[in-house]
Design an enzyme around this catalytic site. Structure first.
Site, PDB file in Angstrom:
ATOM      1  N   HIS A 154      -3.560   4.965   9.567  1.00 58.63           N
ATOM      2  CA  HIS A 154      -2.456   5.455   9.458  1.00 58.63           C
ATOM      3  C   HIS A 154      -2.483   6.681  10.302  1.00 58.63           C
ATOM      4  O   HIS A 154      -1.015   7.004  11.012  1.00 58.63           O
ATOM      5  CB  HIS A 154      -1.900   5.745   7.784  1.00 58.63           C
ATOM      6  CG  HIS A 154      -1.816   4.512   7.013  1.00 58.63           C
ATOM      7  ND1 HIS A 154      -2.622   4.686   5.971  1.00 58.63           N
ATOM      8  CD2 HIS A 154      -1.410   3.377   7.362  1.00 58.63           C
ATOM      9  CE1 HIS A 154      -2.362   3.309   5.190  1.00 58.63           C
ATOM     10  NE2 HIS A 154      -1.586   2.688   6.117  1.00 58.63           N
ATOM     11  N   LYS A 159       2.979  -3.611  -7.800  1.00 59.23           N
ATOM     12  CA  LYS A 159       1.580  -3.328  -7.449  1.00 59.23           C
ATOM     13  C   LYS A 159       0.896  -2.513  -8.425  1.00 59.23           C
ATOM     14  O   LYS A 159       1.596  -1.477  -8.732  1.00 59.23           O
ATOM     15  CB  LYS A 159       1.639  -2.734  -6.043  1.00 59.23           C
ATOM     16  CG  LYS A 159       1.346  -3.869  -4.700  1.00 59.23           C
ATOM     17  CD  LYS A 159       1.282  -3.403  -3.661  1.00 59.23           C
ATOM     18  CE  LYS A 159       1.451  -4.474  -2.451  1.00 59.23           C
ATOM     19  NZ  LYS A 159       1.038  -3.835  -1.276  1.00 59.23           N
ATOM     20  N   ARG A 185      -2.596  -4.435  13.792  1.00 54.82           N
ATOM     21  CA  ARG A 185      -4.184  -4.438  13.880  1.00 54.82           C
ATOM     22  C   ARG A 185      -4.999  -5.587  14.533  1.00 54.82           C
ATOM     23  O   ARG A 185      -5.589  -5.717  15.552  1.00 54.82           O
ATOM     24  CB  ARG A 185      -4.901  -3.958  12.576  1.00 54.82           C
ATOM     25  CG  ARG A 185      -4.766  -2.905  11.971  1.00 54.82           C
ATOM     26  CD  ARG A 185      -5.103  -2.670  10.454  1.00 54.82           C
ATOM     27  NE  ARG A 185      -3.919  -3.370   9.813  1.00 54.82           N
ATOM     28  CZ  ARG A 185      -3.714  -3.296   8.627  1.00 54.82           C
ATOM     29  NH1 ARG A 185      -4.456  -2.640   7.735  1.00 54.82           N
ATOM     30  NH2 ARG A 185      -2.537  -3.850   7.885  1.00 54.82           N
ATOM     31  N   SER A 231      -6.207  -0.090   3.628  1.00 53.90           N
ATOM     32  CA  SER A 231      -6.124   0.697   2.487  1.00 53.90           C
ATOM     33  C   SER A 231      -6.928  -0.099   1.722  1.00 53.90           C
ATOM     34  O   SER A 231      -7.626   0.405   0.659  1.00 53.90           O
ATOM     35  CB  SER A 231      -4.985   1.297   2.079  1.00 53.90           C
ATOM     36  OG  SER A 231      -4.076   1.922   2.905  1.00 53.90           O
TER      37      SER A 231
HETATM   38  P1  ADP Z   1       1.873  -1.960   3.878  1.00 55.24           P
HETATM   39  O1  ADP Z   1       1.331  -2.243   2.220  1.00 55.24           O
HETATM   40  O2  ADP Z   1       3.177  -2.205   3.932  1.00 55.24           O
HETATM   41  O3  ADP Z   1       0.964  -2.858   4.686  1.00 55.24           O
HETATM   42  P2  ADP Z   1       0.176   0.167   4.567  1.00 55.24           P
HETATM   43  O4  ADP Z   1       0.105   1.320   4.022  1.00 55.24           O
HETATM   44  O5  ADP Z   1      -1.274  -0.602   4.321  1.00 55.24           O
HETATM   45  O6  ADP Z   1       1.569  -0.760   3.889  1.00 55.24           O
HETATM   46  O7  ADP Z   1       0.430  -0.077   6.143  1.00 55.24           O
HETATM   47  C1  ADP Z   1       1.391   0.649   6.669  1.00 55.24           C
HETATM   48  C2  ADP Z   1       1.500   0.247   8.125  1.00 55.24           C
HETATM   49  O8  ADP Z   1       0.593   0.945   8.683  1.00 55.24           O
HETATM   50  C3  ADP Z   1       1.623  -1.269   8.487  1.00 55.24           C
HETATM   51  O9  ADP Z   1       2.344  -1.463   9.497  1.00 55.24           O
HETATM   52  C4  ADP Z   1       0.276  -1.462   8.946  1.00 55.24           C
HETATM   53  O10 ADP Z   1       0.162  -2.354   9.715  1.00 55.24           O
HETATM   54  C5  ADP Z   1      -0.140  -0.306   9.600  1.00 55.24           C
HETATM   55  N1  ADP Z   1      -1.615   0.075   9.341  1.00 55.24           N
HETATM   56  C6  ADP Z   1      -2.357   0.072   8.291  1.00 55.24           C
HETATM   57  N2  ADP Z   1      -3.672   0.497   8.613  1.00 55.24           N
HETATM   58  C7  ADP Z   1      -3.651   0.554   9.907  1.00 55.24           C
HETATM   59  C8  ADP Z   1      -4.723   0.818  10.810  1.00 55.24           C
HETATM   60  N3  ADP Z   1      -5.871   1.027  10.517  1.00 55.24           N
HETATM   61  N4  ADP Z   1      -4.469   0.959  12.293  1.00 55.24           N
HETATM   62  C9  ADP Z   1      -3.239   0.842  12.615  1.00 55.24           C
HETATM   63  N5  ADP Z   1      -2.149   0.438  11.572  1.00 55.24           N
HETATM   64  C10 ADP Z   1      -2.441   0.323  10.472  1.00 55.24           C
END
Ligand code: ADP
Length: 159
Positions: free
Chosen positions: A18, A42, A92, A130
């Site tokens: 992120h 969630k 990703r 996450s």
């Molecule tokens: P969601 O629950 O909406 O997937 P996240 O917080 O997991 O929310 O992710 C938010 C955004 O960040 C999404 O677009 C996800 O693809 C991106 N994202 C999550 N992890 C990574 C990573 N390791 N590298 C790049 N983008 C990421």
């Protein structure tokens, strides 16, 4: 005119993946709002309040043009309300693409003025999510290098 972007997500917790997206979005936009989606369905590791606190702790000193917010309901409506030109999402792998494409096309229908911008994860973060970070941590594995040190401290306090 100020270029504004929304970076929406759960951020439960914030990862280095992120952070990479946030840093790169800051190069492209004058203002980046990291927006936590409040999703009552969630069961998160961190409450929304805790996630806000973590984001402030990690981001405030580093990025002057980042602000932190929460939203619920439609992202398209939230983005229009914030007068954002773009929504930033990270990709990703191909597995992200299908869902993200669907969301981007739906959001374009709902808010034609808002563009979705995809930033590709660098190889070293492309396997970090996450969900996986939480799983590894709960099973006793090291998550160093995957999340900021402050997040590791907060995760340790959780158990
Ligand atoms: P969601 O629950 O909406 O997937 P996240 O917080 O997991 O929310 O992710 C938010 C955004 O960040 C999404 O677009 C996800 O693809 C991106 N994202 C999550 N992890 C990574 C990573 N390791 N590298 C790049 N983008 C990421």
């Amino acid at each position: 005119m100020k270029r504004r972007a929304i970076y929406p997500g759960s951020f439960d917790p914030l990862t280095n993946g992120h952070l990479d997206i946030i840093e790169r979005a800051c190069h492209l936009f004058d203002e980046v709002t990291v927006a936590i989606l409040v999703n009552p369905n969630k069961a998160p590791m961190f409450t929304v309040e805790e996630r806000i606190e973590i984001l402030h702790e990690v981001l405030d000193a580093k990025f002057a043009q980042v602000n932190i917010d929460t939203f619920s309901g439609l992202l398209a409506e939230y983005a229009m309300k914030k007068r954002a030109q773009a929504v930033v999402r990270g990709i990703r792998a191909i597995s992200d693409y299908e869902y993200e494409l669907q969301m981007a096309l739906m959001n374009r229908r709902l808010a034609p003025s808002v563009e979705t911008i995809f930033l590709m994860a660098p190889q070293e973060y492309s396997f970090i999510s996450s969900r996986l970070v939480k799983e590894v941590f709960k099973l006793g594995g090291s998550v160093e290098g995957f999340v900021p040190p402050f997040v590791i401290e907060r995760m340790k306090n959780k158990i």
